[in-house]
Design a protein around this motif. Structure first.
Motif, PDB file in Angstrom:
ATOM      1  N   LYS A 120      18.716 -36.578  25.100  1.00  0.00           N
ATOM      2  CA  LYS A 120      17.370 -36.573  25.671  1.00  0.00           C
ATOM      3  C   LYS A 120      16.820 -35.160  25.747  1.00  0.00           C
ATOM      4  O   LYS A 120      15.631 -34.932  25.444  1.00  0.00           O
ATOM      5  N   MET A 121      17.648 -34.200  26.146  1.00  0.00           N
ATOM      6  CA  MET A 121      17.181 -32.818  26.209  1.00  0.00           C
ATOM      7  C   MET A 121      16.837 -32.292  24.815  1.00  0.00           C
ATOM      8  O   MET A 121      15.806 -31.625  24.629  1.00  0.00           O
ATOM      9  N   VAL A 122      17.665 -32.593  23.825  1.00  0.00           N
ATOM     10  CA  VAL A 122      17.372 -32.165  22.448  1.00  0.00           C
ATOM     11  C   VAL A 122      16.043 -32.747  21.981  1.00  0.00           C
ATOM     12  O   VAL A 122      15.201 -32.063  21.400  1.00  0.00           O
ATOM     13  N   GLU A 123      15.841 -34.036  22.266  1.00  0.00           N
ATOM     14  CA  GLU A 123      14.589 -34.699  21.891  1.00  0.00           C
ATOM     15  C   GLU A 123      13.395 -34.031  22.577  1.00  0.00           C
ATOM     16  O   GLU A 123      12.333 -33.831  21.955  1.00  0.00           O
ATOM     17  N   PHE A 124      13.558 -33.682  23.848  1.00  0.00           N
ATOM     18  CA  PHE A 124      12.463 -33.062  24.593  1.00  0.00           C
ATOM     19  C   PHE A 124      12.147 -31.682  24.023  1.00  0.00           C
ATOM     20  O   PHE A 124      10.968 -31.323  23.851  1.00  0.00           O
ATOM     21  N   LEU A 125      13.163 -30.908  23.717  1.00  0.00           N
ATOM     22  CA  LEU A 125      12.934 -29.587  23.125  1.00  0.00           C
ATOM     23  C   LEU A 125      12.259 -29.710  21.761  1.00  0.00           C
ATOM     24  O   LEU A 125      11.369 -28.912  21.423  1.00  0.00           O
ATOM     25  N   ASP A 126      12.653 -30.714  20.988  1.00  0.00           N
ATOM     26  CA  ASP A 126      11.978 -30.962  19.706  1.00  0.00           C
ATOM     27  C   ASP A 126      10.499 -31.247  19.944  1.00  0.00           C
ATOM     28  O   ASP A 126       9.624 -30.777  19.187  1.00  0.00           O
ATOM     29  N   GLY A 127      10.211 -32.029  21.000  1.00  0.00           N
ATOM     30  CA  GLY A 127       8.831 -32.345  21.322  1.00  0.00           C
ATOM     31  C   GLY A 127       8.033 -31.118  21.727  1.00  0.00           C
ATOM     32  O   GLY A 127       6.849 -30.994  21.370  1.00  0.00           O
TER      33      GLY A 127
END
Length: 291
Positions: A120-127
């Motif tokens: 989830k954190m990786v996805e958020f940083l990608d966003g």
């Protein structure tokens, strides 16, 4: 702050406080006044506790001229990354340069739909990276405790803002982050030389966190056991997690965090009530170097 960690300089000592991030009208006037005083006292950053939105920083940024205002931390489950990025882009010119986005994955017991926090954190940083108004890596930090999240903080942010950690964890986090990355741990402070009363205050602050696996697992990695987590926390656990005593004792503990590798220490003054600890902030500002 270590060279190159982020664009804004947040100094060596800041203040972490839950109430300063509350935007309702009952507190906003005093919060703004307190923020302005913290700015004048020379603290480097105000960390808004809990999981405040970017909007919580706006009145404090308007009330101050120099100090950084940071989220400590914004949960990645609360808003889409693109919305957070736009909120930051909408900050007034000048204020945006003093805002630091602290991000965390929160905890399963208090987050609906909690699953795969690292992903989830990786996805958020990608966003944040792909948003129309991206948030640069140098303007965000992660509430990293374990090895994987610390590595992610080193790779994709300015650094780490760990909460409820010991001197030993600070040293481990510095080694994991490597040079040139910001390490800004929170440190709970009880200004009370009566050890029994101070431990009672610390236990009151710690009680909720003893129910959250992310923290307990981190303390286990540091060698604490079930005995330390019983009855509100052992004296050994409390003395490791909190700076207890007078202003000189707090200065010594803050120095120990710096010596272990912290660039910045965010002190959270704990009281048995919910009032802003403004007298304590003044006392501590006079007792230790802030830059």
């Amino acid at each position: 702050m270590t060279s190159g960690a982020q664009q804004q300089d947040i100094g060596r000592v800041g203040v972490w406080n839950m109430r300063l991030g509350q935007g309702d009208s009952e507190f906003q006037g005093e919060n703004r006044e307190a923020a302005a005083e913290l700015d004048e006292l020379g603290y480097g950053a105000i960390w808004l506790g809990g999981s405040p939105p970017v909007a919580s920083a706006v009145p404090l940024l308007a009330a101050t001229r120099r100090i950084t205002v940071a989220t400590g931390i914004l949960s990645v489950w609360n808003q889409p990354a693109a919305e957070v990025a736009q909120n930051i882009a909408d900050l007034e010119a000048g204020a945006a340069e003093r805002f630091l986005l602290g991000l965390g994955v929160s905890h399963a017991p208090i987050t609906e739909g909690y699953a795969h926090p690292y992903a989830k954190m990786v996805e958020f940083l990608d966003g944040l990276d792909s948003a129309p108004a991206p948030v640069p890596a140098g303007r965000r930090v992660l509430a990293a405790l374990g090895p994987r999240m610390l590595k992610l903080a080193a790779d994709r942010s300015a650094g780490a803002h760990p909460y409820l950690v010991t001197v030993e964890h600070v040293a481990q986090a510095r080694a994991a982050l490597g040079p040139g990355k910001l390490l800004a741990p929170e440190l709970g402070v009880v200004l009370d030389s009566d050890l029994g009363r101070a431990h009672a205050t610390a236990r009151g602050a710690l009680s909720m966190y003893l129910q959250l696996p992310n923290y307990v697992n981190n303390w286990r990695r540091l060698g604490f056991t079930d005995e330390d987590f019983a009855d509100g926390g052992s004296g050994q656990l409390l003395d490791a997690l909190f700076a207890i005593g007078d202003a000189a004792d707090v200065r010594t503990r803050v120095a120990a965090y710096h010596e272990a590798g912290a660039d910045h220490v965010a002190i959270q003054v704990l009281r048995p009530d919910t009032a802003l600890p403004r007298a304590e902030w003044r006392e501590l500002a006079a007792a230790m170097p802030l830059d």
